[in-house]
Design a protein around this motif. Sequence first.
Motif, PDB file in Angstrom:
ATOM      1  N   LEU A  93       4.923  -7.729   8.120  1.00 54.42           N
ATOM      2  CA  LEU A  93       5.552  -7.547   6.918  1.00 54.42           C
ATOM      3  C   LEU A  93       5.254  -8.447   5.899  1.00 54.42           C
ATOM      4  O   LEU A  93       5.157  -8.297   4.618  1.00 54.42           O
ATOM      5  CB  LEU A  93       7.168  -7.512   7.281  1.00 54.42           C
ATOM      6  CG  LEU A  93       7.842  -6.947   6.315  1.00 54.42           C
ATOM      7  CD1 LEU A  93       7.722  -5.568   5.982  1.00 54.42           C
ATOM      8  CD2 LEU A  93       9.596  -7.061   6.772  1.00 54.42           C
ATOM      9  N   LEU A  94       5.065  -9.870   6.475  1.00 49.74           N
ATOM     10  CA  LEU A  94       4.503 -10.870   5.668  1.00 49.74           C
ATOM     11  C   LEU A  94       3.292 -10.674   4.869  1.00 49.74           C
ATOM     12  O   LEU A  94       2.972 -10.823   3.807  1.00 49.74           O
ATOM     13  CB  LEU A  94       4.498 -12.236   6.178  1.00 49.74           C
ATOM     14  CG  LEU A  94       5.925 -12.879   6.340  1.00 49.74           C
ATOM     15  CD1 LEU A  94       6.973 -12.216   6.926  1.00 49.74           C
ATOM     16  CD2 LEU A  94       5.717 -14.324   7.122  1.00 49.74           C
ATOM     17  N   ASN A  97       3.728  -8.224   2.095  1.00 55.24           N
ATOM     18  CA  ASN A  97       4.167  -8.823   0.965  1.00 55.24           C
ATOM     19  C   ASN A  97       3.107  -9.555   0.137  1.00 55.24           C
ATOM     20  O   ASN A  97       3.231  -9.540  -1.193  1.00 55.24           O
ATOM     21  CB  ASN A  97       5.297  -9.819   1.565  1.00 55.24           C
ATOM     22  CG  ASN A  97       5.866 -10.353   0.032  1.00 55.24           C
ATOM     23  OD1 ASN A  97       6.488  -9.772  -0.667  1.00 55.24           O
ATOM     24  ND2 ASN A  97       5.824 -11.971   0.026  1.00 55.24           N
ATOM     25  N   ILE A 174      11.837 -11.273   0.839  1.00 54.27           N
ATOM     26  CA  ILE A 174      11.868  -9.899   1.624  1.00 54.27           C
ATOM     27  C   ILE A 174      13.045  -9.531   2.263  1.00 54.27           C
ATOM     28  O   ILE A 174      13.716 -10.222   2.914  1.00 54.27           O
ATOM     29  CB  ILE A 174      10.559  -9.982   2.674  1.00 54.27           C
ATOM     30  CG1 ILE A 174       9.195 -10.515   2.212  1.00 54.27           C
ATOM     31  CG2 ILE A 174      10.587  -8.976   3.544  1.00 54.27           C
ATOM     32  CD1 ILE A 174       8.250 -10.862   3.152  1.00 54.27           C
ATOM     33  N   ARG A 175      13.445  -8.447   1.937  1.00 59.04           N
ATOM     34  CA  ARG A 175      14.712  -8.135   2.236  1.00 59.04           C
ATOM     35  C   ARG A 175      14.573  -6.708   3.087  1.00 59.04           C
ATOM     36  O   ARG A 175      13.873  -5.538   2.623  1.00 59.04           O
ATOM     37  CB  ARG A 175      15.597  -7.879   1.208  1.00 59.04           C
ATOM     38  CG  ARG A 175      16.976  -7.132   1.413  1.00 59.04           C
ATOM     39  CD  ARG A 175      17.767  -6.910   0.030  1.00 59.04           C
ATOM     40  NE  ARG A 175      18.894  -6.084   0.152  1.00 59.04           N
ATOM     41  CZ  ARG A 175      19.952  -6.261  -0.684  1.00 59.04           C
ATOM     42  NH1 ARG A 175      19.929  -7.053  -1.623  1.00 59.04           N
ATOM     43  NH2 ARG A 175      20.898  -5.097  -0.609  1.00 59.04           N
ATOM     44  N   VAL A 201      13.318  -1.253   2.513  1.00 58.38           N
ATOM     45  CA  VAL A 201      12.325  -2.701   2.612  1.00 58.38           C
ATOM     46  C   VAL A 201      12.050  -2.734   1.118  1.00 58.38           C
ATOM     47  O   VAL A 201      11.493  -2.072   0.480  1.00 58.38           O
ATOM     48  CB  VAL A 201      11.307  -2.191   3.345  1.00 58.38           C
ATOM     49  CG1 VAL A 201      10.124  -3.623   3.383  1.00 58.38           C
ATOM     50  CG2 VAL A 201      11.623  -2.072   4.882  1.00 58.38           C
ATOM     51  N   THR A 202      12.298  -4.192   0.860  1.00 55.46           N
ATOM     52  CA  THR A 202      11.874  -4.557  -0.540  1.00 55.46           C
ATOM     53  C   THR A 202      11.229  -5.872  -0.399  1.00 55.46           C
ATOM     54  O   THR A 202      11.607  -6.929   0.240  1.00 55.46           O
ATOM     55  CB  THR A 202      13.345  -4.881  -1.448  1.00 55.46           C
ATOM     56  OG1 THR A 202      14.149  -3.761  -1.570  1.00 55.46           O
ATOM     57  CG2 THR A 202      12.787  -5.274  -2.852  1.00 55.46           C
ATOM     58  N   LEU A 203       9.819  -5.975  -1.083  1.00 59.23           N
ATOM     59  CA  LEU A 203       8.822  -7.002  -0.845  1.00 59.23           C
ATOM     60  C   LEU A 203       9.309  -7.788  -1.946  1.00 59.23           C
ATOM     61  O   LEU A 203       9.127  -7.402  -3.189  1.00 59.23           O
ATOM     62  CB  LEU A 203       7.586  -6.515  -0.591  1.00 59.23           C
ATOM     63  CG  LEU A 203       7.281  -5.672   0.573  1.00 59.23           C
ATOM     64  CD1 LEU A 203       5.756  -5.086   0.390  1.00 59.23           C
ATOM     65  CD2 LEU A 203       7.718  -6.319   1.610  1.00 59.23           C
ATOM     66  N   GLY A 204       9.434  -9.328  -1.798  1.00 60.75           N
ATOM     67  CA  GLY A 204       9.823 -10.040  -2.988  1.00 60.75           C
ATOM     68  C   GLY A 204       8.662 -10.105  -4.176  1.00 60.75           C
ATOM     69  O   GLY A 204       9.051 -10.548  -5.192  1.00 60.75           O
ATOM     70  N   ASP A 207       9.755  -6.379  -6.446  1.00 65.40           N
ATOM     71  CA  ASP A 207      11.038  -6.236  -5.981  1.00 65.40           C
ATOM     72  C   ASP A 207      11.589  -4.927  -6.575  1.00 65.40           C
ATOM     73  O   ASP A 207      12.794  -4.197  -6.233  1.00 65.40           O
ATOM     74  CB  ASP A 207      12.191  -7.328  -6.651  1.00 65.40           C
ATOM     75  CG  ASP A 207      11.830  -7.645  -8.364  1.00 65.40           C
ATOM     76  OD1 ASP A 207      10.987  -6.929  -8.827  1.00 65.40           O
ATOM     77  OD2 ASP A 207      12.509  -8.674  -8.740  1.00 65.40           O
TER      78      ASP A 207
END
Length: 317
Positions: A93-94, A97, A174-175, A201-204, A207
């Motif tokens: 996930l990182l 992002n 990241i949410r 899923v929202t990547l910073g 957004d």
Amino acid sequence: MGLTSKLDKLKIRGSHDDIDSSHSKLSSLPPDPQSDTDDIDEMDNEGQSIISGIIAQLRPGCDLSKITLPTFILEKKSMLERITNFFQIPTILLDANKTDDELKRFILVLKWYLASWHIAPKAVKKPLNPVLGEVFACYWDDLPDANKAYYVSEQVSHHPPKSSYFYLVPELKIRVDGVVIPKSKFLGNSSAAIMEGWGHVTLGERDDEVYVMNQPNVYCRGILFGKLKTELGDHMYVKCAKTGLEADIEFKTKGFISGTYDAIEGVIKNSKTSEVLYNVSGKWNEVMEIKNVKTGKKEVLFDTRKATHLKPQVKPL
């Protein structure tokens, strides 16, 4: 032997004398800090007879939430904690992002989601039903680049059961949040947990780009006869409205004559043009592969046997 006599027999086994005897035997064994009791198959033939006696009273299609199940098929964690399995491989996930290409980013989000399904007890186990208002919170302080993540979940409904969860990596924004709504049904020699609810899923870094996903359904086979086996089945979707990218992954259940256990097959496509971009195949608990439709190139999407899990931490009681 009837169901009543079997239950009485279990009560006798649980008497004070037997507990003292068992405790003395266990206390003489050296502790094993590496052991995970959730991986121990506590099912035996007598236990299966007990559950058979209970389920024999049911009819296909009825709601399993109305009966009490024996403890030997229950996992030692509730659904609120079970959801944290999705966050034990955070590096994917990182990576998503910080990936600029929208297609590669989508594939990484799909890879992250598919990578978590193999994290489960070896035995056939069902998470405990959380009570209404129950809360579970945990954290990870060992993410790459000194990042930390936090998770909190709550049982927001009892009938039907609804587990809401929230995961956040604050520094990267990241949410992940969503709701899990399992609905159980008895199907004869199997039971099904129909998994409703969606995750987001929202990547910073982006957004305004939200990935929406559901879950495959869970089937427990061999309740009345045969060997107990858990299977994932039906379709799982991952969608991103902004980019138009969509994945349709079918978790295949084994047929009576042909087929194999734990297989998946699906596609990644552009929903705006209906163009299929990639094919996905393999086994969700072994190796999953991805094939570029245009070039024909196939490569490993994720190998669960090489996975490293970062387990959540909780505050001391």
